[in-house]
Design a protein around this motif. Structure first.
Motif, PDB file in Angstrom:
ATOM      1  N   PRO A 188      34.621   4.488  -9.737  1.00  0.00           N
ATOM      2  CA  PRO A 188      35.181   4.133 -10.943  1.00  0.00           C
ATOM      3  C   PRO A 188      35.329   2.637 -10.800  1.00  0.00           C
ATOM      4  O   PRO A 188      35.887   2.085  -9.789  1.00  0.00           O
ATOM      5  CB  PRO A 188      36.589   4.590 -10.721  1.00  0.00           C
ATOM      6  N   VAL A 189      35.186   1.863 -11.822  1.00  0.00           N
ATOM      7  CA  VAL A 189      35.436   0.439 -11.906  1.00  0.00           C
ATOM      8  C   VAL A 189      36.745   0.005 -11.533  1.00  0.00           C
ATOM      9  O   VAL A 189      37.097  -0.915 -10.723  1.00  0.00           O
ATOM     10  CB  VAL A 189      34.913  -0.314 -13.229  1.00  0.00           C
ATOM     11  N   ALA A 190      37.640   0.919 -11.790  1.00  0.00           N
ATOM     12  CA  ALA A 190      39.097   0.165 -11.660  1.00  0.00           C
ATOM     13  C   ALA A 190      39.431   0.310 -10.306  1.00  0.00           C
ATOM     14  O   ALA A 190      40.351  -0.338  -9.768  1.00  0.00           O
ATOM     15  CB  ALA A 190      40.029   1.317 -12.323  1.00  0.00           C
ATOM     16  N   ILE A 191      38.989   1.094  -9.266  1.00  0.00           N
ATOM     17  CA  ILE A 191      39.055   0.966  -7.978  1.00  0.00           C
ATOM     18  C   ILE A 191      37.887   0.276  -7.112  1.00  0.00           C
ATOM     19  O   ILE A 191      37.770   0.552  -5.836  1.00  0.00           O
ATOM     20  CB  ILE A 191      39.475   2.267  -7.430  1.00  0.00           C
ATOM     21  N   LEU A 192      36.961  -0.438  -7.833  1.00  0.00           N
ATOM     22  CA  LEU A 192      35.941  -0.987  -7.177  1.00  0.00           C
ATOM     23  C   LEU A 192      36.247  -1.959  -5.979  1.00  0.00           C
ATOM     24  O   LEU A 192      35.662  -1.728  -4.796  1.00  0.00           O
ATOM     25  CB  LEU A 192      35.197  -1.760  -8.017  1.00  0.00           C
ATOM     26  N   PRO A 193      37.345  -2.712  -6.235  1.00  0.00           N
ATOM     27  CA  PRO A 193      37.534  -3.728  -4.917  1.00  0.00           C
ATOM     28  C   PRO A 193      37.916  -2.872  -3.621  1.00  0.00           C
ATOM     29  O   PRO A 193      37.529  -3.417  -2.631  1.00  0.00           O
ATOM     30  CB  PRO A 193      38.795  -4.317  -5.423  1.00  0.00           C
ATOM     31  N   VAL A 210      27.984 -13.801   3.580  1.00  0.00           N
ATOM     32  CA  VAL A 210      27.501 -13.652   2.326  1.00  0.00           C
ATOM     33  C   VAL A 210      27.888 -12.559   1.608  1.00  0.00           C
ATOM     34  O   VAL A 210      28.222 -12.466   0.381  1.00  0.00           O
ATOM     35  CB  VAL A 210      25.756 -13.539   2.557  1.00  0.00           C
ATOM     36  N   ALA A 211      28.163 -11.404   2.336  1.00  0.00           N
ATOM     37  CA  ALA A 211      28.626 -10.218   1.649  1.00  0.00           C
ATOM     38  C   ALA A 211      29.968 -10.339   1.283  1.00  0.00           C
ATOM     39  O   ALA A 211      30.238  -9.940   0.046  1.00  0.00           O
ATOM     40  CB  ALA A 211      28.454  -9.107   2.910  1.00  0.00           C
ATOM     41  N   MET A 212      30.715 -11.160   1.879  1.00  0.00           N
ATOM     42  CA  MET A 212      32.148 -11.324   1.426  1.00  0.00           C
ATOM     43  C   MET A 212      32.103 -12.240   0.143  1.00  0.00           C
ATOM     44  O   MET A 212      32.634 -11.784  -0.763  1.00  0.00           O
ATOM     45  CB  MET A 212      32.964 -12.239   2.371  1.00  0.00           C
ATOM     46  N   ALA A 213      31.106 -13.150  -0.019  1.00  0.00           N
ATOM     47  CA  ALA A 213      30.774 -13.710  -1.339  1.00  0.00           C
ATOM     48  C   ALA A 213      30.658 -12.830  -2.300  1.00  0.00           C
ATOM     49  O   ALA A 213      31.075 -13.041  -3.586  1.00  0.00           O
ATOM     50  CB  ALA A 213      29.957 -15.157  -1.134  1.00  0.00           C
ATOM     51  N   LEU A 214      29.402 -12.140  -2.227  1.00  0.00           N
ATOM     52  CA  LEU A 214      28.928 -11.188  -3.017  1.00  0.00           C
ATOM     53  C   LEU A 214      30.246 -10.173  -3.425  1.00  0.00           C
ATOM     54  O   LEU A 214      30.208 -10.007  -4.967  1.00  0.00           O
ATOM     55  CB  LEU A 214      27.729 -10.484  -2.740  1.00  0.00           C
ATOM     56  N   GLY A 215      30.974  -9.901  -2.504  1.00  0.00           N
ATOM     57  CA  GLY A 215      31.887  -8.804  -2.942  1.00  0.00           C
ATOM     58  C   GLY A 215      32.876  -9.468  -3.653  1.00  0.00           C
ATOM     59  O   GLY A 215      33.406  -8.736  -4.746  1.00  0.00           O
ATOM     60  N   LYS A 216      33.416 -10.575  -3.431  1.00  0.00           N
ATOM     61  CA  LYS A 216      34.328 -11.374  -4.268  1.00  0.00           C
ATOM     62  C   LYS A 216      33.845 -11.604  -5.557  1.00  0.00           C
ATOM     63  O   LYS A 216      34.665 -11.562  -6.640  1.00  0.00           O
ATOM     64  CB  LYS A 216      34.640 -12.801  -3.644  1.00  0.00           C
ATOM     65  N   GLY A 217      32.776 -11.859  -5.770  1.00  0.00           N
ATOM     66  CA  GLY A 217      32.097 -12.239  -7.147  1.00  0.00           C
ATOM     67  C   GLY A 217      32.345 -10.583  -7.856  1.00  0.00           C
ATOM     68  O   GLY A 217      32.624 -10.708  -9.161  1.00  0.00           O
ATOM     69  N   LEU A 218      31.995  -9.352  -7.312  1.00  0.00           N
ATOM     70  CA  LEU A 218      32.098  -8.213  -7.830  1.00  0.00           C
ATOM     71  C   LEU A 218      33.298  -7.806  -8.180  1.00  0.00           C
ATOM     72  O   LEU A 218      33.656  -7.245  -9.177  1.00  0.00           O
ATOM     73  CB  LEU A 218      31.251  -7.227  -6.975  1.00  0.00           C
ATOM     74  N   GLU A 219      34.109  -8.185  -7.158  1.00  0.00           N
ATOM     75  CA  GLU A 219      35.420  -7.776  -7.587  1.00  0.00           C
ATOM     76  C   GLU A 219      36.136  -8.595  -8.859  1.00  0.00           C
ATOM     77  O   GLU A 219      36.947  -7.951  -9.661  1.00  0.00           O
ATOM     78  CB  GLU A 219      36.468  -8.351  -6.527  1.00  0.00           C
ATOM     79  N   GLY A 220      35.590  -9.926  -9.066  1.00  0.00           N
ATOM     80  CA  GLY A 220      35.987 -10.597 -10.019  1.00  0.00           C
ATOM     81  C   GLY A 220      35.629  -9.963 -11.464  1.00  0.00           C
ATOM     82  O   GLY A 220      36.219  -9.910 -12.430  1.00  0.00           O
ATOM     83  N   LEU A 221      34.382  -9.385 -11.483  1.00  0.00           N
ATOM     84  CA  LEU A 221      33.885  -8.807 -12.444  1.00  0.00           C
ATOM     85  C   LEU A 221      34.488  -7.434 -13.025  1.00  0.00           C
ATOM     86  O   LEU A 221      34.716  -7.161 -14.171  1.00  0.00           O
ATOM     87  CB  LEU A 221      32.145  -8.276 -12.244  1.00  0.00           C
ATOM     88  N   ALA A 222      35.037  -6.868 -11.920  1.00  0.00           N
ATOM     89  CA  ALA A 222      35.610  -5.687 -12.046  1.00  0.00           C
ATOM     90  C   ALA A 222      37.106  -5.995 -12.916  1.00  0.00           C
ATOM     91  O   ALA A 222      37.447  -4.870 -13.629  1.00  0.00           O
ATOM     92  CB  ALA A 222      35.844  -4.825 -10.836  1.00  0.00           C
ATOM     93  N   HIS A 223      37.472  -6.889 -12.435  1.00  0.00           N
ATOM     94  CA  HIS A 223      38.841  -7.507 -13.141  1.00  0.00           C
ATOM     95  C   HIS A 223      38.824  -7.880 -14.549  1.00  0.00           C
ATOM     96  O   HIS A 223      39.787  -7.930 -15.367  1.00  0.00           O
ATOM     97  CB  HIS A 223      39.713  -8.344 -12.343  1.00  0.00           C
ATOM     98  N   ASN A 224      37.456  -8.375 -14.916  1.00  0.00           N
ATOM     99  CA  ASN A 224      37.139  -8.664 -16.342  1.00  0.00           C
ATOM    100  C   ASN A 224      36.952  -7.734 -17.225  1.00  0.00           C
ATOM    101  O   ASN A 224      35.837  -7.395 -17.753  1.00  0.00           O
ATOM    102  CB  ASN A 224      35.878  -9.606 -16.116  1.00  0.00           C
ATOM    103  N   SER A 225      38.243  -7.071 -17.379  1.00  0.00           N
ATOM    104  CA  SER A 225      38.067  -5.739 -18.387  1.00  0.00           C
ATOM    105  C   SER A 225      38.339  -6.156 -19.870  1.00  0.00           C
ATOM    106  O   SER A 225      39.079  -7.150 -19.910  1.00  0.00           O
ATOM    107  CB  SER A 225      38.957  -4.816 -17.793  1.00  0.00           C
TER     108      SER A 225
END
Length: 337
Positions: A188-193, A210-225
């Motif tokens: 679920p996108v809501a609990i992706l982080p 690098v994984a931390m940078a990519l993960g932070k980017g994905l987390e930002g997208l998940a919050h962009n509801s």
């Protein structure tokens, strides 16, 4: 007055008033409809309908128009939503298919529904909190710049560019994409982080920055509801219907501009067994919509988001209900897995 004839006379009055905008008299009903009774009988029937609050006389007119209660009885008596014509179905399919971008699909949907109904079309964005991750893509734009794409099963596509902090090869990025996709696909996108943290922790020490940078980017997208957002089309149609809003068209426009009002109304509308929801006039909880009706239905994987129209209470309900339901079904098909 028998119940079947009461409904038949009411149906005739609604249909005539919807198409003519003029109060309907007994003589016109006898001339236009095969009701099988005299004009005097129709006058008595209309008096009975008026006593029940189903029709009323505007000002001093000899004719009658439906009330909100009359429209409600008329709508409730529509036994089934009629199918659209083959030409209308082809038009929907042609316009909506061929786009993978959710923004474009919803914009097309609103414009199409407005054209089909000559009303204001409203389309609520899918609820991202209920969506799950369908796919993740990492695209190397420059040695340290990565385009991150997050695709949800609702059809929503979000993307952003992040700085990886170091030069990357295509092979390294492909390996990380596989690791992230394996760890979060179906989440679920809501609990992706929460799941992203576990993916980063499972990376090798060399991969982790690098994984931390990519993960932070994905987390930002998940919050962009875009959960509290909708698309509108056809607002100009209200101007052509200003005669249907004798008090003022202003409150209706304000309700459309204050999207929270429409979003709350759409979310609260419950579909009937025909697969549509209809809120008529003063049934609307917002006073500004007391002269308007809303016809809506759910779409998408869980039908939680709504697509519908807003217009005057004097609308062609059978045709509008058919168009809304048909467009929602095509939209669900396009956004489906």
């Amino acid at each position: 007055m028998s119940e079947p004839r009461k409904l038949e006379v009411l149906r005739a009055i609604v249909e005539d008033y919807v198409h003519s905008r003029e109060p309907v008299g007994s003589k016109a009903l006898v001339e236009r409809h095969h009701l099988g009774v005299s004009s005097a009988t129709i006058r008595n029937d209309m008096a009975a309908l008026e006593d029940e609050g189903l029709i009323t006389a505007p000002h001093t007119s000899a004719g009658r128009i439906p009330t909100d209660k009359g429209y409600r009885l008329f709508v409730d008596q529509i036994s089934a939503v009629k199918p659209l014509s083959p030409a209308e179905k082809r038009a929907i399919q042609t316009l909506l298919e061929g786009s993978e971008d959710l923004d474009d699909v919803l914009d097309r949907t609103a414009r199409l529904l407005s054209q089909l109904t000559n009303q204001v079309a409203v389309v609520q964005y899918p609820h991202l909190s209920r969506a799950v991750v369908r796919h993740i893509e990492f695209v190397l734009l420059a040695p340290r710049k990565v385009l991150i794409v997050l695709i949800a099963d609702s059809g929503k596509v979000d993307q952003r560019v992040v700085d990886a902090g170091q030069d990357l090869s295509d092979d390294t990025l492909a390996s990380l994409r596989t690791r992230f996709l394996t760890g979060v696909a179906g989440t679920p996108v809501a609990i992706l982080p929460q799941h992203l943290a576990a993916v980063v922790a499972g990376c090798t020490p060399a991969e982790r920055p690098v994984a931390m940078a990519l993960g932070k980017g994905l987390e930002g997208l998940a919050h962009n509801s875009r959960e509290d957002r909708m698309v509108l089309a056809g607002t100009a149609n209200l101007a052509r219907s200003n005669v249907d809003f004798p008090l003022s068209i202003g409150p209706v426009l304000e309700a459309l501009e204050e999207q929270v009002v429409m979003l709350r109304l759409l979310s609260d509308m419950a579909q009937d067994p025909r697969g549509v929801a209809v809120s008529i006039g003063r049934e609307n909880p917002y006073d500004g919509l007391a002269e308007a009706s809303v016809v809506a239905t759910g779409y998408g994987p869980d039908a939680s988001a709504k697509v519908g129209i807003l217009g005057p209470t004097r609308m062609d309900y059978p045709t509008t209900m058919a168009a809304v339901r048909a467009v929602a079904r095509y939209l669900s098909r396009i956004l489906g897995p």
